[in-house]
Design a protein around this motif. Structure first.
Motif, PDB file in Angstrom:
ATOM      1  N   LEU A 566      19.343   8.427   9.356  1.00 19.50           N
ATOM      2  CA  LEU A 566      18.900   7.037   9.371  1.00 19.50           C
ATOM      3  C   LEU A 566      18.160   6.674   8.098  1.00 19.50           C
ATOM      4  N   ILE A 567      17.252   7.534   7.661  1.00 18.58           N
ATOM      5  CA  ILE A 567      16.464   7.240   6.460  1.00 18.58           C
ATOM      6  C   ILE A 567      17.365   7.207   5.234  1.00 18.58           C
ATOM      7  N   GLU A 568      18.310   8.120   5.190  1.00 23.82           N
ATOM      8  CA  GLU A 568      19.269   8.138   4.089  1.00 23.82           C
ATOM      9  C   GLU A 568      20.033   6.815   4.040  1.00 23.82           C
ATOM     10  N   LEU A 575      23.273   0.290   5.973  1.00 21.98           N
ATOM     11  CA  LEU A 575      23.341  -0.245   7.323  1.00 21.98           C
ATOM     12  C   LEU A 575      23.458  -1.767   7.284  1.00 21.98           C
ATOM     13  N   SER A 576      23.904  -2.338   8.410  1.00 21.02           N
ATOM     14  CA  SER A 576      23.986  -3.795   8.526  1.00 21.02           C
ATOM     15  C   SER A 576      22.579  -4.382   8.583  1.00 21.02           C
ATOM     16  N   GLY A 628      27.642   2.936  22.329  1.00 21.49           N
ATOM     17  CA  GLY A 628      28.596   1.886  22.019  1.00 21.49           C
ATOM     18  C   GLY A 628      29.058   1.972  20.571  1.00 21.49           C
ATOM     19  N   ALA A 629      30.364   1.876  20.369  1.00 19.95           N
ATOM     20  CA  ALA A 629      30.885   1.899  19.002  1.00 19.95           C
ATOM     21  C   ALA A 629      30.448   0.673  18.219  1.00 19.95           C
ATOM     22  N   ALA A 630      30.108  -0.411  18.931  1.00 27.42           N
ATOM     23  CA  ALA A 630      29.677  -1.650  18.280  1.00 27.42           C
ATOM     24  C   ALA A 630      28.160  -1.802  18.286  1.00 27.42           C
ATOM     25  N   PRO A 635      23.197   3.113  15.088  1.00 28.80           N
ATOM     26  CA  PRO A 635      24.611   3.382  14.763  1.00 28.80           C
ATOM     27  C   PRO A 635      25.178   4.479  15.648  1.00 28.80           C
ATOM     28  N   VAL A 636      26.453   4.334  16.010  1.00 28.44           N
ATOM     29  CA  VAL A 636      27.096   5.295  16.904  1.00 28.44           C
ATOM     30  C   VAL A 636      27.195   6.674  16.269  1.00 28.44           C
TER      31      VAL A 636
END
Length: 780
Positions: A566-568, A575-576, A628-630, A635-636
């Motif tokens: 996540l930090i990366e 990320l969005s 969820g993939a969405a 993030p999945v």
């Protein structure tokens, strides 16, 4: 008028929040009395009471004997002018007291109609001052002064000021957006003023008294009142515009079809505050007083949000069956009636009336006053029920999940304090809630359930989790739900917030230790299973990793499993925008800004579980992942990476899942330990929730059914290692995986997703809206 200016932010919050009243009036004397009622003040937290006491102390001249005092001082006011006689008020000090019979009423019929605030204020007028008068004689066109003198006067009188403020929403709705463009209209009327003037020390008493009355009347004539009203209207309009960021309040709506649009239009005209809300408001008068006097609208926002939430969610209650309990009536042991569960009683769990237990009812209002008050929810120091007594929480009857609850029994619930932590702000008492289908049931399996909420909130994460507990108590679990300290400062008592993630992890470890030692008291035995949602799933994963001999299995719902990843992604902006909005929550967990965090930091590596597990996958108890993939919050690939690590395949670079996901659901076996991953193609964060049939992050009806089957498979999977006596329950669960998904019928009107997500206040700017939505969804 100045009173209304002072309280305008409060009124704006009330209007812009989804509140309705046939006309809810608050007598000023009653409100002031609440502030001096020590028992009532004890209901406020220490910091609130301190702020209230300070505020009252600073305003001792503003509040006097329960009445608001409005002061007026003037000098050199002409009364009459002429040669023979002239006079002017040298100085006047006037006080207009709003009597304790004053009424402040708020009327909000629906979000489409203007909100009307009316201040109906009987006035008690007291004034003291001095007048200078001159006497002269005009001779041949010239005025000759004959003498002058000064004298004092007093005025007593009464009147009635009716000040009406309308806040007009100017609401427009499209298929994708709801827009508020509010305006303010103010009107004022001074009714039936009358005065009695007493003059001492002059030969012209009657004449002077008449002149003083005329002078006061000139200051309060209709055109002067209108001028003040126009200025007030301008000030209130500017204040409202500033509160909304000087732009319309825009609330995005997510892909409403024609039928949902009709439901939304109906909701906007629905009366939102009935008898329940009025009672709830009256029960919280001290909090209202604090908000009014201390210029702190925070408690008011929370209060109004709680009222709205309770009114809206009441329609989502379902009638669930109860395990039979018994009572002695005239010496005869018989089944307890519904009426007997509406008051404190001694009940029995067996038809011989030999196994007694204490029962205390929890009404819907009682439930709301705790569950939506962040300072009371999870606070073990509050004695909500007698120690050791059982109750029925209305929260377990709420149909807030995609999985139907109608066929379940409502579980009984009791409370305990599992941890007391002392810090600079005092003692934090952390509460544990325990749920069972039947009070005396035994040979059950212990299940520790951890709520989500970004590690910084608990209200909506807990409410959502509690609504799904009956699925597990129905399956043969005793469910233990602990509250933990929080990284944020908006929820929980002061002593329980502002901690780091490491301290939260210590709390849930202590909760696990408590369960392992106390489970037998509640009829449970054997290793503990875990479930967690979002941030709660991350905490459950940490417990499973560090306690492999104690933990049996773990169901992890949309978990953040890999802080390093996540930090990366955050530091590289991979990320969005919505996924990046969780950055502050992660920074608070780590105790420092993400920009300054190194991937080699100890606490980052300690929470990068795929890298920890990959070398020795068998050290982690079996986990069941649903994601969820969405998912636009977590993030999945957080679950995908954990699945790879469990298979000893983290270093393999191709993605575990194909880029194109046309199937509703894809399932994976993660290694040899019966670890599983279910990915829902349409699923967003909090995909196990489905509120008012509109807020269903699982996707369309077919996708929701896919989530239901995954949840039922997961519940059967959790029971797989249980005793032989529960194998039949496991088979029943497996056979029922084709059960139809809930349609979300409310019975009392259907509310759209944005309405539920806005319970904490629609006054918020659109830029902050998505953060509220994610918090209510229980994001991490």
């Amino acid at each position: 008028m100045m009173l209304l200016i002072r309280y305008f932010p409060l009124l704006a919050v009330l209007w812009l929040s989804p509140v309705h009243a046939d006309t809810f009036s608050l007598p000023l004397g009653q409100l002031f009395q609440a502030g001096h009622d020590r028992a009532a003040l004890e209901r406020l937290d220490a910091e609130v009471r301190e702020a209230l006491a300070t505020s009252l102390g600073d305003r001792h001249g503003w509040l006097d004997s329960g009445a608001v005092v409005l002061s007026y001082h003037a000098e050199s006011l002409p009364l009459d002018g002429g040669c023979e006689y002239a006079s002017e008020i040298e100085v006047i000090d006037l006080q207009m007291r709003a009597s304790d019979a004053s009424q402040f009423s708020l009327q909000l019929d629906s979000l489409r109609e203007p909100g009307r605030f009316v201040a109906d204020v009987p006035l008690l007028v007291e004034a003291r001052g001095s007048v200078q008068q001159r006497i002269g004689k005009r001779v041949f066109g010239r005025c000759y002064p004959l003498g002058k003198d000064s004298f004092s006067f007093t005025v007593t009188g009464q009147g009635r000021l009716v000040l009406t403020t309308e806040l007009n929403p100017h609401l427009t709705v499209t298929a994708t957006e709801l827009t508020f463009t509010p305006t303010v209209d103010v009107s004022a009327e001074l009714l039936a003023p009358s005065y009695h003037v007493t003059v001492d020390g002059t030969w012209f008493e009657n004449l002077t008294a008449e002149q003083i009355e005329k002078g006061i009347a000139r200051e309060l004539r209709p055109e002067v009142i209108s001028a003040h009203t126009a200025a007030l209207e301008e000030q209130l309009g500017a204040a409202l515009s500033a509160a909304l960021g000087n732009e319309p309040l825009r609330i995005p709506l997510a892909n409403l079809d024609a039928s949902q649009r009709v439901l939304l239009d109906q909701m906007l005209q629905t009366e939102l505050l009935g008898p329940l809300g009025k009672q709830y408001l009256r029960d919280n008068l001290p909090s209202l007083l604090y908000a009014l006097v201390a210029d702190d609208t925070g408690p008011l926002k929370e209060l109004v949000g709680a009222v709205a939430a309770c009114e809206l969610l009441a329609s989502e209650q379902r009638e669930l069956a109860l395990d039979t309990t018994y009572q002695r009536v005239a010496g005869v042991c018989q089944a307890a009636t519904a009426e007997s569960l509406m008051q404190p009683a001694t009940l029995f769990s067996d038809p011989q009336c030999s196994n007694r237990f204490a029962f205390s009812p929890t009404s819907w209002v009682d439930y709301c006053s705790v569950s939506f008050d962040s300072r009371r929810l999870g606070n073990g120091a509050l004695e909500q029920h007698p120690a050791g007594s059982w109750t029925l929480s209305p929260g377990t009857t709420l149909a807030l999940g995609v999985q139907p609850i109608e066929q379940n029994h409502q579980p009984f619930m009791t409370r305990a304090v599992y941890k007391q932590s002392t810090g600079p702000a005092g003692q934090c008492d952390l509460e544990m809630r325990i749920y069972k289908k039947a009070v005396d049931a035994s040979a059950l399996k212990p299940l520790l359930a951890l709520h989500g909420g970004s590690w910084n909130s608990r209200v909506f994460g807990f409410v959502g989790l509690e609504s799904m507990i009956s699925h597990y108590t129905e399956s043969g679990f005793v469910v233990f739900v602990p509250f933990y300290r929080l990284t944020g400062t908006q929820e929980g008592t002061q002593a329980c917030h502002g901690v780091t993630g490491a301290e939260i992890t210590a709390d849930v470890q202590d909760a696990l230790n408590w369960v392992t030692t106390q489970a037998g008291t509640y009829g449970a035995s054997g290793p503990v299973s875990l479930i967690g949602q979002s941030a709660g799933a991350q905490l459950a994963l940490a417990l499973a990793y560090h306690n492999p001999g104690t933990i049996d299995k773990a169901l992890l719902m949309y978990p953040p499993t890999d802080f390093g990843r996540l930090i990366e992604q955050l530091q590289s902006e991979a990320l969005s925008e919505r996924q990046r909005q969780g950055q502050q929550a992660l920074a608070d967990y780590l105790g420092r800004p993400i920009e300054t965090v190194s991937l080699y930091d100890t606490d980052v590596q300690a929470n990068s579980f795929p890298a920890l597990i990959d070398p020795s996958p068998l050290q982690l108890p079996p986990v069941f992942l649903i994601h969820g993939a969405a998912d636009q919050t977590v993030p999945v690939d957080q679950s995908e990476r954990l699945c790879r690590a469990l298979a000893g395949d983290l270093s393999n670079t191709p993605p575990l899942l194909p880029t194109s996901r046309t199937d509703l659901k894809q399932t994976y076996q993660c290694g040899p330990q019966d670890a599983r991953l279910h990915v829902i193609a349409q699923g967003d964060h909090a995909l196990d929730a489905c509120v008012f049939s509109l807020f269903c992050p699982a996707g369309n009806v077919s996708s929701r059914q896919a989530v239901v089957t995954s949840l039922q498979e997961a519940q059967a999977w959790l029971l797989a290692s249980n005793t032989a006596s529960n194998k039949e329950q496991q088979r029943i669960l497996s056979d029922n995986v084709t059960q139809t998904v809930a349609t979300g019928s409310t019975g009392g009107g259907i509310l759209s997703v944005w309405m539920l997500l806005g319970l904490t206040g629609l006054y918020r700017k659109a830029g902050r809206w998505s953060g509220v939505a994610r918090q209510i969804q229980g994001d991490s």
